[in-house]
Design a protein around this motif. Structure first.
Motif, PDB file in Angstrom:
ATOM      1  N   GLU A 152       0.820  -1.213   0.000  1.00 55.49           N
ATOM      2  CA  GLU A 152       0.000   0.000   0.000  1.00 55.49           C
ATOM      3  C   GLU A 152       0.855   1.264   0.000  1.00 55.49           C
ATOM      4  O   GLU A 152       0.400   2.325  -0.455  1.00 55.49           O
ATOM      5  CB  GLU A 152      -0.920  -0.005   1.221  1.00 55.49           C
ATOM      6  N   ARG A 153       2.062   1.176   0.479  1.00 52.13           N
ATOM      7  CA  ARG A 153       2.962   2.331   0.496  1.00 52.13           C
ATOM      8  C   ARG A 153       3.907   2.359  -0.681  1.00 52.13           C
ATOM      9  O   ARG A 153       4.857   3.167  -0.712  1.00 52.13           O
ATOM     10  CB  ARG A 153       3.752   2.339   1.799  1.00 52.13           C
ATOM     11  N   GLY A 154       3.683   1.477  -1.658  1.00 51.65           N
ATOM     12  CA  GLY A 154       4.473   1.490  -2.877  1.00 51.65           C
ATOM     13  C   GLY A 154       5.818   0.823  -2.754  1.00 51.65           C
ATOM     14  O   GLY A 154       6.620   0.884  -3.689  1.00 51.65           O
ATOM     15  N   MET A 155       6.094   0.143  -1.646  1.00 52.03           N
ATOM     16  CA  MET A 155       7.379  -0.503  -1.464  1.00 52.03           C
ATOM     17  C   MET A 155       7.413  -1.894  -2.089  1.00 52.03           C
ATOM     18  O   MET A 155       8.492  -2.469  -2.267  1.00 52.03           O
ATOM     19  CB  MET A 155       7.697  -0.596   0.029  1.00 52.03           C
ATOM     20  N   LEU A 156       6.251  -2.447  -2.378  1.00 53.06           N
ATOM     21  CA  LEU A 156       6.116  -3.728  -3.081  1.00 53.06           C
ATOM     22  C   LEU A 156       5.039  -3.576  -4.142  1.00 53.06           C
ATOM     23  O   LEU A 156       4.174  -2.693  -4.038  1.00 53.06           O
ATOM     24  CB  LEU A 156       5.737  -4.849  -2.103  1.00 53.06           C
ATOM     25  N   PRO A 157       5.062  -4.432  -5.166  1.00 53.43           N
ATOM     26  CA  PRO A 157       4.005  -4.331  -6.181  1.00 53.43           C
ATOM     27  C   PRO A 157       2.631  -4.560  -5.550  1.00 53.43           C
ATOM     28  O   PRO A 157       2.444  -5.479  -4.752  1.00 53.43           O
ATOM     29  CB  PRO A 157       4.370  -5.436  -7.167  1.00 53.43           C
ATOM     30  N   TYR A 158       1.690  -3.719  -5.937  1.00 56.14           N
ATOM     31  CA  TYR A 158       0.330  -3.824  -5.385  1.00 56.14           C
ATOM     32  C   TYR A 158      -0.514  -4.627  -6.366  1.00 56.14           C
ATOM     33  O   TYR A 158      -0.925  -4.141  -7.422  1.00 56.14           O
ATOM     34  CB  TYR A 158      -0.260  -2.431  -5.173  1.00 56.14           C
ATOM     35  N   THR A 159      -0.775  -5.895  -6.004  1.00 56.55           N
ATOM     36  CA  THR A 159      -1.568  -6.799  -6.826  1.00 56.55           C
ATOM     37  C   THR A 159      -2.696  -7.378  -5.978  1.00 56.55           C
ATOM     38  O   THR A 159      -2.818  -7.093  -4.779  1.00 56.55           O
ATOM     39  CB  THR A 159      -0.698  -7.937  -7.381  1.00 56.55           C
ATOM     40  N   SER A 160      -3.513  -8.211  -6.600  1.00 53.29           N
ATOM     41  CA  SER A 160      -4.584  -8.873  -5.839  1.00 53.29           C
ATOM     42  C   SER A 160      -4.005  -9.772  -4.761  1.00 53.29           C
ATOM     43  O   SER A 160      -4.587  -9.934  -3.674  1.00 53.29           O
ATOM     44  CB  SER A 160      -5.473  -9.687  -6.792  1.00 53.29           C
ATOM     45  N   GLY A 161      -2.832 -10.365  -5.019  1.00 55.23           N
ATOM     46  CA  GLY A 161      -2.203 -11.212  -4.021  1.00 55.23           C
ATOM     47  C   GLY A 161      -1.754 -10.427  -2.806  1.00 55.23           C
ATOM     48  O   GLY A 161      -1.942 -10.860  -1.660  1.00 55.23           O
ATOM     49  N   THR A 162      -1.138  -9.263  -3.010  1.00 55.48           N
ATOM     50  CA  THR A 162      -0.682  -8.461  -1.881  1.00 55.48           C
ATOM     51  C   THR A 162      -1.832  -7.722  -1.215  1.00 55.48           C
ATOM     52  O   THR A 162      -1.762  -7.388  -0.027  1.00 55.48           O
ATOM     53  CB  THR A 162       0.372  -7.450  -2.350  1.00 55.48           C
ATOM     54  N   ALA A 163      -2.917  -7.436  -1.967  1.00 53.56           N
ATOM     55  CA  ALA A 163      -4.053  -6.704  -1.397  1.00 53.56           C
ATOM     56  C   ALA A 163      -4.963  -7.602  -0.573  1.00 53.56           C
ATOM     57  O   ALA A 163      -5.490  -7.186   0.473  1.00 53.56           O
ATOM     58  CB  ALA A 163      -4.852  -6.029  -2.515  1.00 53.56           C
ATOM     59  N   TYR A 164      -5.159  -8.837  -1.024  1.00 49.58           N
ATOM     60  CA  TYR A 164      -6.123  -9.721  -0.366  1.00 49.58           C
ATOM     61  C   TYR A 164      -5.487 -10.971   0.240  1.00 49.58           C
ATOM     62  O   TYR A 164      -6.188 -11.839   0.766  1.00 49.58           O
ATOM     63  CB  TYR A 164      -7.198 -10.152  -1.359  1.00 49.58           C
ATOM     64  N   GLY A 165      -4.168 -11.071   0.164  1.00 51.50           N
ATOM     65  CA  GLY A 165      -3.507 -12.260   0.717  1.00 51.50           C
ATOM     66  C   GLY A 165      -3.701 -12.386   2.217  1.00 51.50           C
ATOM     67  O   GLY A 165      -3.845 -13.493   2.740  1.00 51.50           O
ATOM     68  N   TRP A 166      -3.739 -11.263   2.944  1.00 55.63           N
ATOM     69  CA  TRP A 166      -3.914 -11.319   4.399  1.00 55.63           C
ATOM     70  C   TRP A 166      -5.288 -11.874   4.765  1.00 55.63           C
ATOM     71  O   TRP A 166      -5.436 -12.571   5.777  1.00 55.63           O
ATOM     72  CB  TRP A 166      -3.723  -9.933   5.002  1.00 55.63           C
ATOM     73  N   GLN A 167      -6.299 -11.581   3.939  1.00 54.42           N
ATOM     74  CA  GLN A 167      -7.632 -12.120   4.206  1.00 54.42           C
ATOM     75  C   GLN A 167      -7.658 -13.635   3.987  1.00 54.42           C
ATOM     76  O   GLN A 167      -8.266 -14.377   4.770  1.00 54.42           O
ATOM     77  CB  GLN A 167      -8.649 -11.429   3.306  1.00 54.42           C
ATOM     78  N   ILE A 168      -6.984 -14.083   2.922  1.00 51.39           N
ATOM     79  CA  ILE A 168      -6.912 -15.527   2.679  1.00 51.39           C
ATOM     80  C   ILE A 168      -6.154 -16.213   3.817  1.00 51.39           C
ATOM     81  O   ILE A 168      -6.549 -17.290   4.303  1.00 51.39           O
ATOM     82  CB  ILE A 168      -6.242 -15.800   1.324  1.00 51.39           C
ATOM     83  N   ALA A 169      -5.067 -15.579   4.281  1.00 48.72           N
ATOM     84  CA  ALA A 169      -4.288 -16.169   5.369  1.00 48.72           C
ATOM     85  C   ALA A 169      -5.103 -16.255   6.654  1.00 48.72           C
ATOM     86  O   ALA A 169      -5.062 -17.275   7.372  1.00 48.72           O
ATOM     87  CB  ALA A 169      -3.017 -15.351   5.593  1.00 48.72           C
ATOM     88  N   LEU A 170      -5.857 -15.203   6.981  1.00 45.85           N
ATOM     89  CA  LEU A 170      -6.688 -15.241   8.180  1.00 45.85           C
ATOM     90  C   LEU A 170      -7.801 -16.273   8.054  1.00 45.85           C
ATOM     91  O   LEU A 170      -8.145 -16.957   9.023  1.00 45.85           O
ATOM     92  CB  LEU A 170      -7.272 -13.856   8.449  1.00 45.85           C
TER      93      LEU A 170
END
Length: 685
Positions: A376-394
């Protein structure tokens, strides 16, 4: 006699190496959880590397820090080359009040469906404006406005997130300008789809929503049915945490905003704060119950409690500053995660982690949250995996915890079943041993009874023989002594006294022999008493016929006919025993013994009254016991015990009372042959 070796307890089923075969549901649960972990990571990986913008669409974004006042200036900056071309479908600016400008280009000559759907996600973006740029026109034209703060019914498409319906002319180059504003964070994903792909996406979205609802309901049912009574409410708290997480995801993806369709953005913000705070409180309740079970330090629980309590205050402070309330909830959640991380590290140092495999799920969720923040701060590519991966992990972590709960419940049920089977086998073994012991004891008692019967028979035979043998010489001695009374010459005083002593001894011996013979006869008859109706007056007269006329006995019989129920022979022995006993104890042998017969309520009462010394009060309770004698008179202690036994055999009673003015009164009660009842019926005794 023990037979435990013949009935061994049932053993549990064992394998070829002697180990007990017990299906470990905990192992099955861990394997399923690991499978879910692999699938979750695979899904995150696929979303991250397969999430690209549909070609030949090209996406540009304004760089962070570029001051852009309006759409016209943004278009100029883009044409001047100040925008950055993105290699992926998303871009992240972090938390900022500056608007993000995007340019979506489609070169001319591309064959596309004339209708395209542009989706700008996530759903929490406050406002998204779509401008169309016409060829050779320096001024962009505002076509649609959407976003989280726009009432769903007023959006161009009433969906949970921002979706624009574009009409494309593939003969001309197409340029669209998008402005994004967000108080939470500025990070955007853009996708372009035709009608078919858009419908597939809507179907997948509905399927994921149904799966989330099913996960929440399954957790509630699991805790309510399987482990409602778990220690410290762990199962129930786990269910509330899962339901809270599902509610939070529904809010995060815009479902609450879409379903409620509130016009006021403030009301929507308050709803977000309530859902986020409730989710953190449910998470605290679950974590607290788990930590109590695992004996975590008390300061960790206190810290989690304060962080959960401070969540509503942090949300209110964020609203007051003009930010999204979720920023306050994020701060509270970060504090709780930090506390848990420190507590887990401390527990690991002391070797108190019992299920380290489940730490992998927590670590995976934590890593995905960190990746999301960095993207979200532009330090990593912002994709569906980085945006919603935490929800899948939880979600995978919640599923793993539920599988662990279910597996432990199944293990407990299996252990209870094995314990029940073991106890059942022990009960069967004890039952078999008890049956054998009862059989052995019954056989031993039967043998003892047979031995006792034979011994008693021998004793009675000896007693009968001795009684007859004693009575014959005693009678001869008595007759000889009686004959000496007829001698003409008187005997010297010394001889006469000795003769009198011999006569008394012979009388005593004859009396005792007669009592023993009568007692033996009574025992023979008592084995099979012959009960029948007896005319009481006639029977008494018949008994009295056995006595000489000079015997001082006076009869006092009732005038009405009395019919009693009994064995005439046994009753004859009892009455004669009472009369003989009264004659022996009568004063100077000349006082008359009174024999009475009267009818009582349901019984006939025979009384024998003498004028002797009577029976002391202390002896009345035991005068009918066998071999008891008060010490006065030639008593053997057998007669009255026979009377009591005969009375009991007939269902009657033998008792003694004082006679007036002196003497004793013995009572023998025998049931009547027929009792007159109030209803006029008769009851055979």
């Amino acid at each position: 006699m023990q037979h435990s070796s013949e009935y061994p307890a049932s053993e549990p089923q064992r394998g070829p190496f002697g180990k007990v075969i017990v299906q470990s549901w905990a192992r099955v649960g861990r394997n399923l959880a690991l499978l879910a972990l692999v699938l979750g990571l695979s899904t995150i990986y696929g979303l991250h590397y397969a999430d690209t913008l549909s070609r030949p669409w090209v996406l540009h974004a304004s760089p962070k820090g570029l001051l852009t006042l309006d759409a016209e200036q943004a278009l100029q900056q883009f044409r001047q080359g100040q925008f950055q071309r993105l290699s992926g479908p998303g871009v992240g600016y972090g938390v900022t009040t500056q608007a993000l400008w995007l340019v979506l280009e489609l070169p001319a000559g591309q064959h596309f469906s004339p209708r395209q759907f542009v989706t700008v996600s996530p759903a929490l973006l406050d406002r998204v404006d779509l401008y169309q740029v016409l060829p050779d026109d320096p001024v962009p034209h505002l076509r649609s406005t959407s976003g989280y703060q726009v009432q769903p019914s007023l959006r161009p498409l009433a969906q949970r997130q921002t979706v624009f319906d574009l009409h494309i002319d593939d003969r001309l180059p197409t340029t669209w300008l998008v402005r994004v504003q967000s108080r939470l964070y500025t990070a955007v994903l853009v996708s372009v789809q035709d009608m078919g792909a858009h419908q597939v996406g809507e179907f997948v979205d509905g399927f994921l929503l149904g799966a989330a609802l099913f996960l929440g309901l399954m957790s509630l049912v699991l805790s309510a049915v399987v482990r409602w009574g778990s220690p410290d409410g762990y199962a129930l708290n786990l269910s509330w945490m899962v339901l809270g997480f599902m509610a939070f995801l529904a809010m995060w993806h815009g479902h609450w905003r879409l379903w409620l369709d509130w016009a006021s953005p403030t009301a929507a913000a308050l709803l977000d704060a309530t859902v986020a705070s409730a989710t953190l409180w449910a998470f605290y309740r679950w974590a607290a119950s788990l930590m109590r079970l695992k004996q975590y330090p008390a300061w960790v629980l206190s810290g989690l409690r304060w962080a959960a309590f401070m969540s509503p205050l942090a949300c209110a402070l964020a609203l007051q500053r003009g930010w999204s309330p979720l920023l306050g909830a994020t701060v509270a959640a970060a504090a709780m995660i930090l506390l848990i991380f420190v507590a887990v590290v401390l527990q690991s140092k002391h070797g108190r982690i019992q299920s380290p495999i489940y730490l992998v799920f927590g670590l995976m969720a934590l890593v995905q949250v960190v990746i999301k923040v960095l993207a979200e701060r532009g330090m990593l590519p912002y994709t569906s995996g980085t945006a919603y991966g935490w929800q899948i992990a939880l979600a995978v972590s919640c599923l793993a915890l539920m599988l662990d709960l279910l597996a432990r419940a199944m293990d407990e049920r299996q252990s209870a079943r094995l314990e029940r089977d073991r106890l059942h086998a022990m009960l069967l073994q004890e039952k078999a041993q008890l049956e054998w012991r009862v059989k052995d004891r019954a056989q031993a008692l039967s043998q003892a009874n047979e031995t006792l019967r034979l011994t008693e028979g021998s004793q009675r035979e000896l007693l009968s023989l001795a009684s007859h043998e004693f009575r014959t010489p005693a009678a001869m001695i008595k007759s000889t002594l009686d004959a000496m009374a007829c001698v003409e010459q008187p005997l010297p005083p010394g001889v006469a006294q000795r003769v009198e002593s011999l006569r008394a001894a012979s009388n005593r011996l004859i009396f005792l022999a007669n009592k023993l013979i009568a007692h033996d006869r009574w025992r023979e008859l008592s084995l099979k008493p012959q009960l029948r109706a007896i005319q009481a007056q006639e029977w008494v007269l018949e008994v009295m016929g056995d006595y000489d006329d000079d015997v001082p006995v006076r009869l006092d019989l009732a005038e009405e006919d009395i019919e009693m129920w009994g064995d005439p022979v046994l009753l004859r022995i009892a009455l004669q025993t009472l009369i003989d006993n009264a004659l022996v104890h009568a004063a100077d042998g000349r006082q008359a013994v009174r024999v009475g017969l009267a009818a009582g309520p349901g019984h006939a009462e025979i009384t024998v009254i003498d004028a002797g010394p009577g029976v002391a009060d202390a002896d009345k309770a035991q005068v009918f016991e066998r071999f008891f004698s008060s010490g006065s008179g030639p008593s053997s202690g057998l007669g009255l015990s026979i009377v009591a036994a005969v009375a009991r055999m007939h269902g009657g009673q033998a008792s003694v009372s004082d006679a007036l003015p002196r003497g004793a009164c013995f009572h023998l009660r025998v049931p009547l042959a027929a009792r007159q009842e109030p209803g006029g019926g008769q009851h055979a005794a």
